[in-house]
Scaffold this motif. Structure first.
Motif, PDB file in Angstrom:
ATOM      1  N   ASP A  26       8.341   2.739   0.230  1.00  0.00           N
ATOM      2  CA  ASP A  26       8.429   4.042  -0.429  1.00  0.00           C
ATOM      3  C   ASP A  26       7.053   4.682  -0.573  1.00  0.00           C
ATOM      4  OD1 ASP A  26      11.145   3.820  -0.638  1.00  0.00           O
ATOM      5  OD2 ASP A  26      11.106   2.979  -2.667  1.00  0.00           O
ATOM      6  N   ASP A  27       6.067   3.885  -0.874  1.00  0.00           N
ATOM      7  CA  ASP A  27       4.706   4.397  -1.041  1.00  0.00           C
ATOM      8  C   ASP A  27       3.750   3.478  -0.276  1.00  0.00           C
ATOM      9  OD1 ASP A  27       2.210   5.285  -1.879  1.00  0.00           O
ATOM     10  OD2 ASP A  27       2.926   5.805  -3.885  1.00  0.00           O
ATOM     11  N   PRO A  28       3.459   3.779   0.989  1.00  0.00           N
ATOM     12  CA  PRO A  28       2.629   2.890   1.803  1.00  0.00           C
ATOM     13  C   PRO A  28       1.205   2.715   1.273  1.00  0.00           C
ATOM     14  CG  PRO A  28       3.032   4.978   2.929  1.00  0.00           C
ATOM     15  CD  PRO A  28       3.943   4.936   1.753  1.00  0.00           C
ATOM     16  N   ILE A  29       0.675   3.735   0.613  1.00  0.00           N
ATOM     17  CA  ILE A  29      -0.698   3.615   0.110  1.00  0.00           C
ATOM     18  C   ILE A  29      -0.753   2.640  -1.060  1.00  0.00           C
ATOM     19  CG2 ILE A  29      -2.658   4.851  -0.873  1.00  0.00           C
ATOM     20  CD1 ILE A  29      -1.803   7.295   0.660  1.00  0.00           C
ATOM     21  N   ARG A  30       0.257   2.670  -1.908  1.00  0.00           N
ATOM     22  CA  ARG A  30       0.286   1.700  -3.005  1.00  0.00           C
ATOM     23  C   ARG A  30       0.545   0.288  -2.477  1.00  0.00           C
ATOM     24  NH1 ARG A  30      -0.652   3.176  -7.844  1.00  0.00           N
ATOM     25  NH2 ARG A  30      -0.441   5.355  -8.469  1.00  0.00           N
ATOM     26  N   GLU A  31       1.280   0.195  -1.403  1.00  0.00           N
ATOM     27  CA  GLU A  31       1.486  -1.108  -0.775  1.00  0.00           C
ATOM     28  C   GLU A  31       0.163  -1.618  -0.204  1.00  0.00           C
ATOM     29  OE1 GLU A  31       3.146  -4.597   0.780  1.00  0.00           O
ATOM     30  OE2 GLU A  31       3.723  -3.231  -0.846  1.00  0.00           O
ATOM     31  N   LEU A  32      -0.638  -0.704   0.339  1.00  0.00           N
ATOM     32  CA  LEU A  32      -1.970  -1.079   0.821  1.00  0.00           C
ATOM     33  C   LEU A  32      -2.817  -1.615  -0.333  1.00  0.00           C
ATOM     34  CD1 LEU A  32      -4.265  -1.189   2.898  1.00  0.00           C
ATOM     35  CD2 LEU A  32      -4.712   1.233   2.390  1.00  0.00           C
ATOM     36  N   CYS A  33      -2.779  -0.930  -1.467  1.00  0.00           N
ATOM     37  CA  CYS A  33      -3.521  -1.393  -2.645  1.00  0.00           C
ATOM     38  C   CYS A  33      -3.101  -2.804  -3.033  1.00  0.00           C
ATOM     39  CB  CYS A  33      -3.293  -0.434  -3.816  1.00  0.00           C
ATOM     40  SG  CYS A  33      -4.296   1.054  -3.763  1.00  0.00           S
ATOM     41  N   ARG A  34      -1.819  -3.048  -2.996  1.00  0.00           N
ATOM     42  CA  ARG A  34      -1.333  -4.385  -3.359  1.00  0.00           C
ATOM     43  C   ARG A  34      -1.867  -5.432  -2.397  1.00  0.00           C
ATOM     44  NH1 ARG A  34       2.300  -8.130  -2.187  1.00  0.00           N
ATOM     45  NH2 ARG A  34       2.989  -7.029  -0.302  1.00  0.00           N
ATOM     46  N   ARG A  35      -1.861  -5.113  -1.106  1.00  0.00           N
ATOM     47  CA  ARG A  35      -2.293  -6.086  -0.107  1.00  0.00           C
ATOM     48  C   ARG A  35      -3.787  -6.366  -0.187  1.00  0.00           C
ATOM     49  NH1 ARG A  35       0.984  -6.893   4.345  1.00  0.00           N
ATOM     50  NH2 ARG A  35      -0.621  -8.444   4.901  1.00  0.00           N
ATOM     51  N   ILE A  36      -4.578  -5.377  -0.609  1.00  0.00           N
ATOM     52  CA  ILE A  36      -6.032  -5.589  -0.666  1.00  0.00           C
ATOM     53  C   ILE A  36      -6.505  -5.839  -2.108  1.00  0.00           C
ATOM     54  CG2 ILE A  36      -6.387  -4.224   1.403  1.00  0.00           C
ATOM     55  CD1 ILE A  36      -7.427  -1.950  -0.325  1.00  0.00           C
ATOM     56  N   GLU A  37      -5.542  -6.108  -2.982  1.00  0.00           N
ATOM     57  CA  GLU A  37      -5.820  -6.544  -4.349  1.00  0.00           C
ATOM     58  C   GLU A  37      -6.558  -5.488  -5.173  1.00  0.00           C
ATOM     59  OE1 GLU A  37      -7.815 -10.303  -4.070  1.00  0.00           O
ATOM     60  OE2 GLU A  37      -6.449 -11.037  -2.533  1.00  0.00           O
ATOM     61  N   ARG A  38      -6.100  -4.254  -5.046  1.00  0.00           N
ATOM     62  CA  ARG A  38      -6.627  -3.168  -5.868  1.00  0.00           C
ATOM     63  C   ARG A  38      -5.551  -2.701  -6.833  1.00  0.00           C
ATOM     64  NH1 ARG A  38     -10.499   1.131  -2.718  1.00  0.00           N
ATOM     65  NH2 ARG A  38     -12.005  -0.349  -1.875  1.00  0.00           N
ATOM     66  N   THR A  39      -5.985  -2.140  -7.953  1.00  0.00           N
ATOM     67  CA  THR A  39      -5.024  -1.720  -8.970  1.00  0.00           C
ATOM     68  C   THR A  39      -4.729  -0.225  -8.936  1.00  0.00           C
ATOM     69  OG1 THR A  39      -6.840  -1.464 -10.576  1.00  0.00           O
ATOM     70  CG2 THR A  39      -5.694  -3.591 -10.522  1.00  0.00           C
ATOM     71  N   LYS A  40      -5.573   0.568  -8.275  1.00  0.00           N
ATOM     72  CA  LYS A  40      -5.329   2.006  -8.265  1.00  0.00           C
ATOM     73  C   LYS A  40      -5.717   2.617  -6.922  1.00  0.00           C
ATOM     74  CE  LYS A  40      -9.789   3.352 -10.283  1.00  0.00           C
ATOM     75  NZ  LYS A  40     -10.438   4.098 -11.378  1.00  0.00           N
ATOM     76  N   VAL A  41      -5.102   3.773  -6.658  1.00  0.00           N
ATOM     77  CA  VAL A  41      -5.375   4.511  -5.427  1.00  0.00           C
ATOM     78  C   VAL A  41      -6.526   5.476  -5.689  1.00  0.00           C
ATOM     79  CG1 VAL A  41      -4.455   6.133  -3.729  1.00  0.00           C
ATOM     80  CG2 VAL A  41      -2.977   4.359  -4.689  1.00  0.00           C
ATOM     81  N   THR A  42      -7.547   5.419  -4.872  1.00  0.00           N
ATOM     82  CA  THR A  42      -8.660   6.359  -4.976  1.00  0.00           C
ATOM     83  C   THR A  42      -8.573   7.373  -3.838  1.00  0.00           C
ATOM     84  OG1 THR A  42     -10.128   5.003  -3.599  1.00  0.00           O
ATOM     85  CG2 THR A  42     -10.121   4.570  -5.981  1.00  0.00           C
ATOM     86  N   GLU A  43      -9.255   8.503  -4.008  1.00  0.00           N
ATOM     87  CA  GLU A  43      -9.250   9.522  -2.963  1.00  0.00           C
ATOM     88  C   GLU A  43      -9.855   8.971  -1.673  1.00  0.00           C
ATOM     89  OE1 GLU A  43     -11.149  13.059  -4.271  1.00  0.00           O
ATOM     90  OE2 GLU A  43      -9.679  13.501  -5.834  1.00  0.00           O
ATOM     91  N   LYS A  44     -10.891   8.154  -1.817  1.00  0.00           N
ATOM     92  CA  LYS A  44     -11.557   7.587  -0.650  1.00  0.00           C
ATOM     93  C   LYS A  44     -10.617   6.656   0.110  1.00  0.00           C
ATOM     94  CE  LYS A  44     -15.719   5.066   0.708  1.00  0.00           C
ATOM     95  NZ  LYS A  44     -16.976   4.415   0.230  1.00  0.00           N
ATOM     96  N   LEU A  45      -9.874   5.831  -0.623  1.00  0.00           N
ATOM     97  CA  LEU A  45      -8.946   4.909   0.026  1.00  0.00           C
ATOM     98  C   LEU A  45      -7.806   5.670   0.689  1.00  0.00           C
ATOM     99  CD1 LEU A  45      -8.135   1.961   0.567  1.00  0.00           C
ATOM    100  CD2 LEU A  45      -6.839   2.021  -1.567  1.00  0.00           C
TER     101      LEU A  45
END
Length: 253
Positions: free
Chosen positions: A209-228
């Motif tokens: 549903d949200d690929p960017i948040r899935e990316l955060c999960r895979r790279i062990e980040r807690t929030k989405v940044t503009e740069k990411l």
């Protein structure tokens, strides 16, 4: 409810919480400062900022309750290294540049590349510098290491270079190895594009549903940044372009 609307609402809620947090910090006498620093100094700058905030909070407690009050936080003191530790650290730095130490340094370079490669030149240089007690990678350090890099299997990576193990041929796509390689943690900026592309393609293939948040999960980040988020779209565009039989330059700029 559409997916884009859900993301919009999430961003709005995040912005609201962030503003409330910033307002509380300003009311507490703090100010937000945004600066650019060399990557190798980032952790050091964060640590210094944290110390200043802790000292500021302790001083406010003392001002509010009087100088006889016990602060909520302990005094900020740098740990004192004993003489033997100081001597060992100094010796590690001195021997790094000695001609007699270069064969050992060469073995370290080859060992790191074979065990953790493919590895970016900037990442490898920083690892070697810190292993010898340096906080940063100055010109003298880079000049000392350059001869040891000359015959490594290398591939351009934007302004950087990607070194490959002797047992592995360079490829355009490499399975993502996680944020820890051979027992050593790494940051997202230290992950080669070849791995990032594989990870993004894998995520898109699963249609979350949200690929960017899935990316955060895979790279062990807690929030989405503009740069990411911007990097996610850059890598996705590369993947889509390759499906059209084009061959764009995938290296990070």
């Amino acid at each position: 409810m559409s997916r884009s609307k859900t993301r919009k609402q999430l961003k709005a809620e995040h912005a609201k919480r962030s503003k409330a947090s910033e307002d509380r910090k300003r009311a507490d006498g703090l100010a937000k400062v945004t600066i650019w620093v060399p990557t190798e100094h980032a952790d050091r700058m964060k640590a210094e900022a944290r110390k200043l905030c802790e000292l500021h909070q302790a001083n406010r407690v003392l001002e509010k309750h009087g100088r006889d009050a016990v602060p909520l936080l302990p005094p900020i003191r740098e740990p004192r290294a004993n003489k033997s530790e100081t001597s060992e650290a100094s010796e590690a730095k001195r021997k790094f540049f000695k001609d007699s130490y270069q064969p050992a340094l060469r073995e370290m370079v080859l060992g790191l590349v074979d065990s953790q490669g493919p590895i970016l030149k900037s990442h490898l240089t920083l690892r070697l510098a810190r292993d010898h007690g340096f906080d940063a990678t100055g010109a003298r350090i880079r000049k000392t290491l350059e001869p040891h890099f000359a015959d490594l299997v290398a591939k351009p990576h934007g302004k950087d270079t990607l070194f490959w193990p002797t047992h592995q041929e360079p490829v355009d796509r490499l399975e993502f190895r996680g944020m820890t390689v051979a027992g050593v943690e790494r940051s997202w900026v230290q992950v080669p594009d070849e791995e990032k592309l594989h990870l993004i393609a894998e995520i898109l293939g699963r249609e979350p549903d949200d690929p960017i948040r899935e990316l955060c999960r895979r790279i062990e980040r807690t929030k989405v940044t503009e740069k990411l988020e911007a990097e996610f779209h850059r890598l996705r565009n590369v993947i889509e372009a390759r499906h059209e039989d084009t061959a764009p330059d995938i290296a990070a700029e």
